[in-house]
Design a protein around this motif. Structure first.
Motif, PDB file in Angstrom:
ATOM      1  N   CYS A  89      35.448  55.396  44.734  1.00 28.05           N
ATOM      2  CA  CYS A  89      34.797  55.603  42.709  1.00 28.05           C
ATOM      3  C   CYS A  89      36.524  55.646  42.850  1.00 28.05           C
ATOM      4  N   MET A  90      37.266  56.041  43.074  1.00 27.78           N
ATOM      5  CA  MET A  90      38.079  55.688  42.592  1.00 27.78           C
ATOM      6  C   MET A  90      39.249  54.308  43.536  1.00 27.78           C
ATOM      7  N   SER A  91      39.015  53.407  43.719  1.00 26.75           N
ATOM      8  CA  SER A  91      39.323  51.984  44.263  1.00 26.75           C
ATOM      9  C   SER A  91      39.480  51.476  42.724  1.00 26.75           C
ATOM     10  N   ARG A  92      40.172  50.424  42.522  1.00 28.46           N
ATOM     11  CA  ARG A  92      40.414  49.721  41.474  1.00 28.46           C
ATOM     12  C   ARG A  92      39.495  48.262  41.379  1.00 28.46           C
TER      13      ARG A  92
ATOM     14  N   TYR B 235      52.549  67.237  26.793  1.00 26.74           N
ATOM     15  CA  TYR B 235      52.219  66.257  27.645  1.00 26.74           C
ATOM     16  C   TYR B 235      53.378  65.547  28.469  1.00 26.74           C
ATOM     17  N   LEU B 236      52.727  65.108  29.619  1.00 31.01           N
ATOM     18  CA  LEU B 236      54.128  64.851  30.218  1.00 31.01           C
ATOM     19  C   LEU B 236      54.154  63.144  30.122  1.00 31.01           C
ATOM     20  N   PRO B 237      55.052  62.469  30.594  1.00 32.60           N
ATOM     21  CA  PRO B 237      55.707  61.403  29.931  1.00 32.60           C
ATOM     22  C   PRO B 237      54.644  60.589  30.095  1.00 32.60           C
ATOM     23  N   ASP B 238      54.055  59.323  28.835  1.00 30.74           N
ATOM     24  CA  ASP B 238      53.548  58.452  29.377  1.00 30.74           C
ATOM     25  C   ASP B 238      53.153  57.063  31.007  1.00 30.74           C
ATOM     26  N   ASN B 239      54.471  57.150  31.105  1.00 27.02           N
ATOM     27  CA  ASN B 239      54.708  56.304  32.278  1.00 27.02           C
ATOM     28  C   ASN B 239      54.424  56.822  33.500  1.00 27.02           C
ATOM     29  N   ASP B 240      53.877  58.347  34.276  1.00 20.26           N
ATOM     30  CA  ASP B 240      54.870  59.087  34.474  1.00 20.26           C
ATOM     31  C   ASP B 240      52.675  58.708  35.451  1.00 20.26           C
ATOM     32  N   PHE B 241      52.244  58.339  34.548  1.00 24.33           N
ATOM     33  CA  PHE B 241      50.662  57.826  34.799  1.00 24.33           C
ATOM     34  C   PHE B 241      50.192  56.449  34.693  1.00 24.33           C
ATOM     35  N   GLU B 242      49.439  56.071  36.120  1.00 22.21           N
ATOM     36  CA  GLU B 242      48.770  55.036  35.736  1.00 22.21           C
ATOM     37  C   GLU B 242      47.130  55.077  35.613  1.00 22.21           C
ATOM     38  N   ILE B 243      46.577  53.771  35.066  1.00 17.07           N
ATOM     39  CA  ILE B 243      44.758  54.063  34.541  1.00 17.07           C
ATOM     40  C   ILE B 243      44.631  52.574  35.269  1.00 17.07           C
ATOM     41  N   TYR B 244      43.800  52.356  35.374  1.00 11.90           N
ATOM     42  CA  TYR B 244      42.729  51.409  36.051  1.00 11.90           C
ATOM     43  C   TYR B 244      41.480  51.561  35.970  1.00 11.90           C
ATOM     44  N   PRO B 245      40.567  50.295  35.541  1.00 10.94           N
ATOM     45  CA  PRO B 245      39.239  50.423  36.141  1.00 10.94           C
ATOM     46  C   PRO B 245      38.367  50.843  37.163  1.00 10.94           C
ATOM     47  N   VAL B 246      37.494  51.657  37.513  1.00 10.26           N
ATOM     48  CA  VAL B 246      36.189  51.472  38.743  1.00 10.26           C
ATOM     49  C   VAL B 246      35.712  51.062  38.099  1.00 10.26           C
ATOM     50  N   THR B 247      34.810  50.920  39.059  1.00 15.74           N
ATOM     51  CA  THR B 247      33.132  51.056  39.707  1.00 15.74           C
ATOM     52  C   THR B 247      31.708  51.725  37.860  1.00 15.74           C
ATOM     53  N   ARG B 248      31.319  50.737  37.476  1.00 17.48           N
ATOM     54  CA  ARG B 248      30.745  51.462  36.765  1.00 17.48           C
ATOM     55  C   ARG B 248      29.500  52.516  38.115  1.00 17.48           C
TER      56      ARG B 248
END
Length: 207
Positions: free
Chosen positions: A197-200, A172-185
């Motif tokens: 599609c990738m817009s926050r 696994y890569l370090p969790d802090n290396d990633f950002e996760i956010y919701p996008v349009t349904r």
């Protein structure tokens, strides 16, 4: 040969995507491969509808994947990936990407299939998955295997067959290396394409 950039913000199985691999002469290649692995022994390509993903824990033993697991591993370069979280009756997509914006190398397997009627070759691939960890686990219980770039050379070495050694590369890569956010349904539909599609998703849209 160099990999041509493909502008695809909502990729889905059955499409052709850029894949890095070593061919039977051990030459490094980058080409567009069909997403949905078709084993060399398959009678028709329809099996590819069921083989877009392979569980990393069992791929070495499954008939569809075990040859490629030992001899034909590949890497799929992406900006990020989507996972869906069930929220009541809805499924909310989330985008996962590296905070520094670098390319993510997803671990995969590839195969070479010959059409028995036309003799035409078809190269295909599957993405390896694993149990999700850290913040990704809050969205979905599975995630792609993200390869550390420092291990990419060994991962693509098709003379490297030791199962324990192959499994050891999938850290696994370090969790802090990633950002996760919701996008349009809207991107739940494969017809919805484009960089949006990738817009926050804004707070207003999320309510």
């Amino acid at each position: 040969k160099p990999c041509a950039a493909v502008e695809n913000y909502n990729a889905y199985p059955t499409q052709d995507l850029p894949v890095v691999f070593r061919d039977s002469q051990h030459q490094l290649q980058c080409d567009l491969l069909h997403w949905g692995l078709i084993p060399s022994w398959a009678k028709d390509p329809g099996i590819g509808f069921k083989t877009s993903n392979a569980r990393s824990e069992t791929a070495a033993d499954k008939p569809s994947f075990r040859h490629a697991y030992r001899h034909q591993r590949c890497l799929v370069p992406v900006d990020g990936w989507y996972e869906w979280k069930r929220e009541g009756k809805n499924k909310q997509p989330f985008f996962h990407h590296l905070r520094d914006g670098k390319v993510i190398w997803l671990a995969g397997l590839w195969e070479h299939w010959l059409n028995p009627e036309s003799g035409e070759p078809l190269l295909s691939f599957t993405l390896l998955t694993r149990d999700a960890k850290g913040n990704a686990e809050k969205i979905h219980d599975r995630m792609p295997v993200v390869m550390n770039p420092q291990r990419a050379k060994n991962w693509l070495d098709n003379t490297y067959h030791d199962r324990q050694g192959i499994e050891s590369m999938m850290h696994y890569l370090p969790d802090n290396d990633f950002e996760i956010y919701p996008v349009t349904r809207k991107m739940n539909s494969p017809k919805f394409q484009g960089v949006e599609c990738m817009s926050r998703l804004s707070q207003a849209e999320n309510n």
